[in-house]
Design a protein around this motif. Sequence first.
Motif, PDB file in Angstrom:
ATOM      1  N   VAL A  36       3.002  -2.845  11.275  1.00 27.60           N
ATOM      2  CA  VAL A  36       3.901  -1.731  11.005  1.00 27.60           C
ATOM      3  C   VAL A  36       5.257  -2.302  10.588  1.00 27.60           C
ATOM      4  CG1 VAL A  36       2.733  -0.108  12.548  1.00 27.60           C
ATOM      5  CG2 VAL A  36       4.586  -1.509  13.436  1.00 27.60           C
ATOM      6  N   TRP A  37       5.924  -1.593   9.699  1.00 23.22           N
ATOM      7  CA  TRP A  37       7.242  -2.001   9.217  1.00 23.22           C
ATOM      8  C   TRP A  37       8.272  -1.048   9.825  1.00 23.22           C
ATOM      9  CZ3 TRP A  37       8.187  -5.374   4.676  1.00 23.22           C
ATOM     10  CH2 TRP A  37       7.037  -6.053   4.267  1.00 23.22           C
ATOM     11  N   SER A  38       9.297  -1.595  10.484  1.00 17.44           N
ATOM     12  CA  SER A  38      10.360  -0.752  11.029  1.00 17.44           C
ATOM     13  C   SER A  38      11.067  -0.049   9.875  1.00 17.44           C
ATOM     14  CB  SER A  38      11.368  -1.602  11.808  1.00 17.44           C
ATOM     15  OG  SER A  38      12.142  -2.382  10.904  1.00 17.44           O
ATOM     16  N   ALA A  39      11.844   0.959  10.194  1.00 18.65           N
ATOM     17  CA  ALA A  39      12.533   1.728   9.155  1.00 18.65           C
ATOM     18  C   ALA A  39      13.386   0.823   8.273  1.00 18.65           C
ATOM     19  CB  ALA A  39      13.387   2.821   9.790  1.00 18.65           C
ATOM     20  N   GLN A  40      14.091  -0.111   8.879  1.00 18.14           N
ATOM     21  CA  GLN A  40      14.969  -1.008   8.129  1.00 18.14           C
ATOM     22  C   GLN A  40      14.157  -1.892   7.170  1.00 18.14           C
ATOM     23  OE1 GLN A  40      17.270  -3.744  10.543  1.00 18.14           O
ATOM     24  NE2 GLN A  40      19.046  -3.442   9.222  1.00 18.14           N
ATOM     25  N   ALA A  41      13.068  -2.449   7.669  1.00 22.14           N
ATOM     26  CA  ALA A  41      12.221  -3.299   6.832  1.00 22.14           C
ATOM     27  C   ALA A  41      11.469  -2.463   5.796  1.00 22.14           C
ATOM     28  CB  ALA A  41      11.236  -4.077   7.696  1.00 22.14           C
ATOM     29  N   ALA A  42      11.050  -1.266   6.175  1.00 21.44           N
ATOM     30  CA  ALA A  42      10.304  -0.403   5.253  1.00 21.44           C
ATOM     31  C   ALA A  42      11.168  -0.008   4.060  1.00 21.44           C
ATOM     32  CB  ALA A  42       9.794   0.835   5.983  1.00 21.44           C
ATOM     33  N   ALA A  43      12.460   0.147   4.281  1.00 22.20           N
ATOM     34  CA  ALA A  43      13.361   0.479   3.177  1.00 22.20           C
ATOM     35  C   ALA A  43      13.366  -0.640   2.141  1.00 22.20           C
ATOM     36  CB  ALA A  43      14.770   0.723   3.700  1.00 22.20           C
ATOM     37  N   LEU A  44      13.294  -1.881   2.592  1.00 19.62           N
ATOM     38  CA  LEU A  44      13.247  -3.026   1.680  1.00 19.62           C
ATOM     39  C   LEU A  44      11.859  -3.188   1.065  1.00 19.62           C
ATOM     40  CD1 LEU A  44      15.297  -5.608   3.754  1.00 19.62           C
ATOM     41  CD2 LEU A  44      16.048  -4.322   1.745  1.00 19.62           C
ATOM     42  N   ARG A  45      10.845  -2.811   1.817  1.00 20.35           N
ATOM     43  CA  ARG A  45       9.465  -2.952   1.341  1.00 20.35           C
ATOM     44  C   ARG A  45       9.257  -2.199   0.027  1.00 20.35           C
ATOM     45  NH1 ARG A  45       3.929  -0.873   4.313  1.00 20.35           N
ATOM     46  NH2 ARG A  45       2.532  -1.838   2.813  1.00 20.35           N
ATOM     47  N   GLY A  46       9.900  -1.053  -0.101  1.00 19.56           N
ATOM     48  CA  GLY A  46       9.758  -0.250  -1.306  1.00 19.56           C
ATOM     49  C   GLY A  46      10.202  -0.961  -2.575  1.00 19.56           C
ATOM     50  N   THR A  85      11.494 -11.274  10.349  1.00 22.37           N
ATOM     51  CA  THR A  85      11.550 -11.180  11.805  1.00 22.37           C
ATOM     52  C   THR A  85      10.486 -10.191  12.254  1.00 22.37           C
ATOM     53  OG1 THR A  85      13.334  -9.535  11.656  1.00 22.37           O
ATOM     54  CG2 THR A  85      13.980 -11.839  11.984  1.00 22.37           C
ATOM     55  N   CYS A  86       9.765 -10.564  13.321  1.00 20.17           N
ATOM     56  CA  CYS A  86       8.608  -9.767  13.715  1.00 20.17           C
ATOM     57  C   CYS A  86       8.259  -9.997  15.183  1.00 20.17           C
ATOM     58  CB  CYS A  86       7.401 -10.114  12.840  1.00 20.17           C
ATOM     59  SG  CYS A  86       7.014 -11.876  12.765  1.00 20.17           S
ATOM     60  N   ASP A  87       7.304  -9.217  15.668  1.00 18.85           N
ATOM     61  CA  ASP A  87       6.759  -9.435  17.008  1.00 18.85           C
ATOM     62  C   ASP A  87       5.286  -9.050  16.997  1.00 18.85           C
ATOM     63  OD1 ASP A  87       6.408  -6.655  17.383  1.00 18.85           O
ATOM     64  OD2 ASP A  87       7.751  -6.526  19.087  1.00 18.85           O
ATOM     65  N   LEU A  88       4.638  -9.291  18.120  1.00 23.19           N
ATOM     66  CA  LEU A  88       3.227  -8.937  18.282  1.00 23.19           C
ATOM     67  C   LEU A  88       3.021  -8.472  19.714  1.00 23.19           C
ATOM     68  CD1 LEU A  88       0.274  -8.903  17.199  1.00 23.19           C
ATOM     69  CD2 LEU A  88       0.083 -11.265  18.028  1.00 23.19           C
ATOM     70  N   GLY A  92      -2.290  -5.958  19.671  1.00 17.99           N
ATOM     71  CA  GLY A  92      -2.538  -6.457  18.330  1.00 17.99           C
ATOM     72  C   GLY A  92      -1.709  -5.814  17.230  1.00 17.99           C
ATOM     73  N   THR A  93      -0.677  -5.070  17.608  1.00 14.93           N
ATOM     74  CA  THR A  93       0.195  -4.473  16.606  1.00 14.93           C
ATOM     75  C   THR A  93       1.372  -5.400  16.346  1.00 14.93           C
ATOM     76  OG1 THR A  93      -0.396  -2.227  17.252  1.00 14.93           O
ATOM     77  CG2 THR A  93       1.650  -2.500  16.002  1.00 14.93           C
ATOM     78  N   ALA A  94       1.481  -5.845  15.110  1.00 16.35           N
ATOM     79  CA  ALA A  94       2.620  -6.666  14.691  1.00 16.35           C
ATOM     80  C   ALA A  94       3.653  -5.743  14.064  1.00 16.35           C
ATOM     81  CB  ALA A  94       2.173  -7.720  13.685  1.00 16.35           C
ATOM     82  N   SER A  95       4.901  -5.951  14.399  1.00 16.56           N
ATOM     83  CA  SER A  95       5.990  -5.177  13.806  1.00 16.56           C
ATOM     84  C   SER A  95       6.844  -6.105  12.973  1.00 16.56           C
ATOM     85  CB  SER A  95       6.865  -4.543  14.886  1.00 16.56           C
ATOM     86  OG  SER A  95       6.135  -3.583  15.612  1.00 16.56           O
ATOM     87  N   ILE A  96       7.180  -5.668  11.773  1.00 14.44           N
ATOM     88  CA  ILE A  96       8.109  -6.399  10.919  1.00 14.44           C
ATOM     89  C   ILE A  96       9.438  -5.659  11.006  1.00 14.44           C
ATOM     90  CG2 ILE A  96       8.682  -7.025   8.541  1.00 14.44           C
ATOM     91  CD1 ILE A  96       5.676  -7.418   8.048  1.00 14.44           C
ATOM     92  N   PHE A  97      10.478  -6.385  11.438  1.00 14.33           N
ATOM     93  CA  PHE A  97      11.788  -5.769  11.646  1.00 14.33           C
ATOM     94  C   PHE A  97      12.730  -5.977  10.478  1.00 14.33           C
ATOM     95  CE2 PHE A  97      10.392  -7.038  15.980  1.00 14.33           C
ATOM     96  CZ  PHE A  97      10.101  -5.769  16.426  1.00 14.33           C
ATOM     97  N   GLY A  98      12.722  -7.186   9.921  1.00  6.84           N
ATOM     98  CA  GLY A  98      13.688  -7.481   8.880  1.00  6.84           C
ATOM     99  C   GLY A  98      13.195  -8.519   7.900  1.00  6.84           C
ATOM    100  N   LEU A  99      13.764  -8.466   6.719  1.00  9.19           N
ATOM    101  CA  LEU A  99      13.551  -9.463   5.678  1.00  9.19           C
ATOM    102  C   LEU A  99      14.941  -9.968   5.341  1.00  9.19           C
ATOM    103  CD1 LEU A  99      11.254  -7.210   5.377  1.00  9.19           C
ATOM    104  CD2 LEU A  99      10.930  -8.164   3.119  1.00  9.19           C
ATOM    105  N   ILE A 100      15.240 -11.173   5.773  1.00  5.72           N
ATOM    106  CA  ILE A 100      16.587 -11.709   5.653  1.00  5.72           C
ATOM    107  C   ILE A 100      16.541 -12.950   4.774  1.00  5.72           C
ATOM    108  CG2 ILE A 100      18.589 -12.567   6.944  1.00  5.72           C
ATOM    109  CD1 ILE A 100      17.336 -11.202   9.445  1.00  5.72           C
ATOM    110  N   TYR A 105      19.950 -16.062   7.332  1.00 11.09           N
ATOM    111  CA  TYR A 105      19.339 -16.192   8.653  1.00 11.09           C
ATOM    112  C   TYR A 105      19.860 -17.438   9.361  1.00 11.09           C
ATOM    113  CZ  TYR A 105      15.841 -16.297  12.350  1.00 11.09           C
ATOM    114  OH  TYR A 105      15.217 -16.309  13.572  1.00 11.09           O
ATOM    115  N   ASP A 106      19.932 -18.543   8.635  1.00 12.72           N
ATOM    116  CA  ASP A 106      20.453 -19.771   9.226  1.00 12.72           C
ATOM    117  C   ASP A 106      21.889 -19.577   9.698  1.00 12.72           C
ATOM    118  OD1 ASP A 106      18.060 -21.099   8.886  1.00 12.72           O
ATOM    119  OD2 ASP A 106      18.675 -22.106   7.044  1.00 12.72           O
TER     120      ASP A 106
END
Length: 134
Positions: A36-46, A85-88, A92-100, A105-106
């Motif tokens: 699943v993609w969080s709202a913030q990540a989903a906005a970038l996914r588009g 950035t993600c979790d599990l 078994g549900t992985a969440s994608i929070f951000g694409l930085i 990120y560094d």
Amino acid sequence: MHTSTLVSRMIAMAGQPDETAPATETQPAARVKRIVWSAQAAALRGSLSARAVYDIETAVTLDLDSMELPEIFFTSVEIGGRVITCDLDASGTASIFGLIDAGEYDDLVEEAGDDALFGVDWDGVYITPARTRH
């Protein structure tokens, strides 16, 4: 080893349960069943191509599964110049929070200092494993 990869491993280790919880070795490793993609990540996914989305989800799945942990409360996966950035969770549900951007990120990790062991995302440092539950 790239800084964000090293920090990801430290974050995953920091997220392991303490000695009062059941031993990690006795709990089965969680495997990614859905993403699943969080709202913030989903906005970038588009704005990404279908191929980029596929590559990101594949990299996240491979990385999370390779850790062979019952649950991962926060980690990051680097692919294509981005840190995902993600979790599990244990189901078994992985969440994608951000694409930085990897450079950004560094910088965030460097700014966080020792707190980076707890996880860094756009919104700052996360120190709780209760960030999301699915």
